[in-house]
Design an enzyme around this catalytic site. Sequence first.
Site, short mmCIF file in Angstrom:
data_model
loop_
_atom_site.label_atom_id
_atom_site.label_comp_id
_atom_site.label_asym_id
_atom_site.label_seq_id
_atom_site.Cartn_x
_atom_site.Cartn_y
_atom_site.Cartn_z
CE LYS A 250 33.96 28.20 13.01
NZ LYS A 250 33.66 28.58 11.62
NE ARG B 11 38.18 35.30 7.76
CZ ARG B 11 38.04 34.30 7.86
NH1 ARG B 11 37.66 33.88 9.90
NH2 ARG B 11 37.94 33.17 6.86
NE ARG C 4 36.52 28.27 4.24
CZ ARG C 4 37.00 29.78 4.69
NH1 ARG C 4 36.84 30.65 3.53
NH2 ARG C 4 36.65 30.03 5.89
P1 AP5 Z 1 35.61 34.71 12.20
O1 AP5 Z 1 34.97 34.59 13.61
O2 AP5 Z 1 36.74 34.87 11.17
O3 AP5 Z 1 34.04 33.68 11.28
P2 AP5 Z 1 34.96 31.92 11.31
O4 AP5 Z 1 33.20 31.42 11.97
O5 AP5 Z 1 35.97 32.05 12.83
O6 AP5 Z 1 35.43 31.26 10.01
P3 AP5 Z 1 36.28 30.87 9.53
O7 AP5 Z 1 36.36 30.92 8.15
O8 AP5 Z 1 37.51 31.02 10.47
O9 AP5 Z 1 35.72 29.77 9.98
P4 AP5 Z 1 35.76 27.67 9.02
O10 AP5 Z 1 35.62 27.45 10.33
O11 AP5 Z 1 35.68 28.39 7.60
O12 AP5 Z 1 37.68 28.31 8.70
P5 AP5 Z 1 38.90 27.32 9.58
O13 AP5 Z 1 39.83 28.43 9.30
O14 AP5 Z 1 38.13 27.10 10.87
O15 AP5 Z 1 34.45 35.97 11.23
C1 AP5 Z 1 34.55 36.22 9.84
C2 AP5 Z 1 34.40 38.05 9.51
O16 AP5 Z 1 33.26 38.21 9.70
C3 AP5 Z 1 35.14 38.17 9.88
O17 AP5 Z 1 35.86 39.50 9.51
C4 AP5 Z 1 34.29 39.26 11.04
O18 AP5 Z 1 35.26 40.62 12.45
C5 AP5 Z 1 33.50 39.25 10.39
N1 AP5 Z 1 32.05 38.24 12.18
C6 AP5 Z 1 31.93 38.57 12.56
N2 AP5 Z 1 31.09 38.00 13.64
C7 AP5 Z 1 30.25 39.06 12.93
C8 AP5 Z 1 29.11 39.69 13.23
N3 AP5 Z 1 28.16 38.74 14.41
N4 AP5 Z 1 28.61 40.62 12.62
C9 AP5 Z 1 28.91 41.05 11.59
N5 AP5 Z 1 30.33 40.32 11.04
C10 AP5 Z 1 31.06 39.64 11.75
O19 AP5 Z 1 39.09 26.48 8.47
C11 AP5 Z 1 39.57 26.83 7.01
C12 AP5 Z 1 39.47 25.24 6.72
O20 AP5 Z 1 40.63 24.64 7.42
C13 AP5 Z 1 38.84 24.02 5.92
O21 AP5 Z 1 38.34 25.07 4.49
C14 AP5 Z 1 39.45 23.01 6.08
O22 AP5 Z 1 39.83 22.97 4.93
C15 AP5 Z 1 40.31 23.56 6.73
N6 AP5 Z 1 40.18 22.44 8.48
C16 AP5 Z 1 39.54 22.87 9.71
N7 AP5 Z 1 39.09 22.56 10.33
C17 AP5 Z 1 39.25 21.09 10.03
C18 AP5 Z 1 38.56 20.22 10.45
N8 AP5 Z 1 38.03 19.71 11.99
N9 AP5 Z 1 37.91 19.35 9.58
C19 AP5 Z 1 38.66 19.20 8.48
N10 AP5 Z 1 39.05 20.30 7.30
C20 AP5 Z 1 39.44 21.20 8.95
#
Ligand code: AP5
Length: 217
Positions: free
Chosen positions: A13, A126, A170
Amino acid sequence: MRIVLLGAPGAGKGTQCKRIVARYCLAHLSSGDILRQERGAGTEVGKKAQSYMDSGQLVPDGLIVKMMAGAIGRVAESGFVLDGFPRTVNQAEKLDELLTAEGNEIDAVINLEVDDDIIAGRMTGRRSCPKCGAVYHIENLQPRVDGKCDNDGVALVQRADDTLEVVQNRLKNYHRQTEPVVGYYRENGKVHDIDANREPDEVSSAVFECLDAMVST
Ligand code: AP5
């Protein structure tokens, strides 16, 4: 355009959002990034969110909706991509209420679909820049200089919630609480499913194809 990007943790994402905002000149609102900023600044929101984030649980809806409402309100007219929000059906309903009150709506939902068995490798590999937020991977998306950000040369770091145990938690919570959000938006016919098991550039091409078609209509 007002876009929601959905997908499991590690679906890409954040990676795809950065490319979307650059191409279509939109604001990027990542609930995870905003929460990490709040934590870094030691705010009340950040302190309340800490234990949930560290264990891989969702932060309570009330806290998130209030935090995101402020951020969305500032960019609702010019267009945005939401990354990580909404993550429960309740959050999606609240977002609709918020936008409808101003005569706006979500135009498209991009759903990045990735097989569970490749997610752990993406997350544990990552690395990100603590200064500019650029995201890399130790194998799939390496920086030009090992361990250093291409943009500013700052040493890359690993997120505390990217350990295998927390990632599994997660992922479990994603299937239980966030997958139903896809169904919520599917009822409105706004969901575009994208196979995100592919290389990042191939995923971007598929996303752009879908959004370009929207822009030209
Ligand atoms: P990346 O692009 O970083 O993936 P992502 O989907 O953004 O993953 P996140 O870990 O950021 O998502 P998340 O939803 O768990 O965490 P968030 O920060 O929102 O890619 C991941 C890796 O893969 C990278 O190294 C990249 O280079 C690689 N990659 C990407 N695309 C690729 C491809 N096509 N092929 C190969 N490699 C690839 O949330 C964190 C925490 O915050 C949650 O756990 C929760 O506690 C809280 N939180 C956030 N939002 C909410 C909400 N709305 N409600 C409640 N709690 C929330």
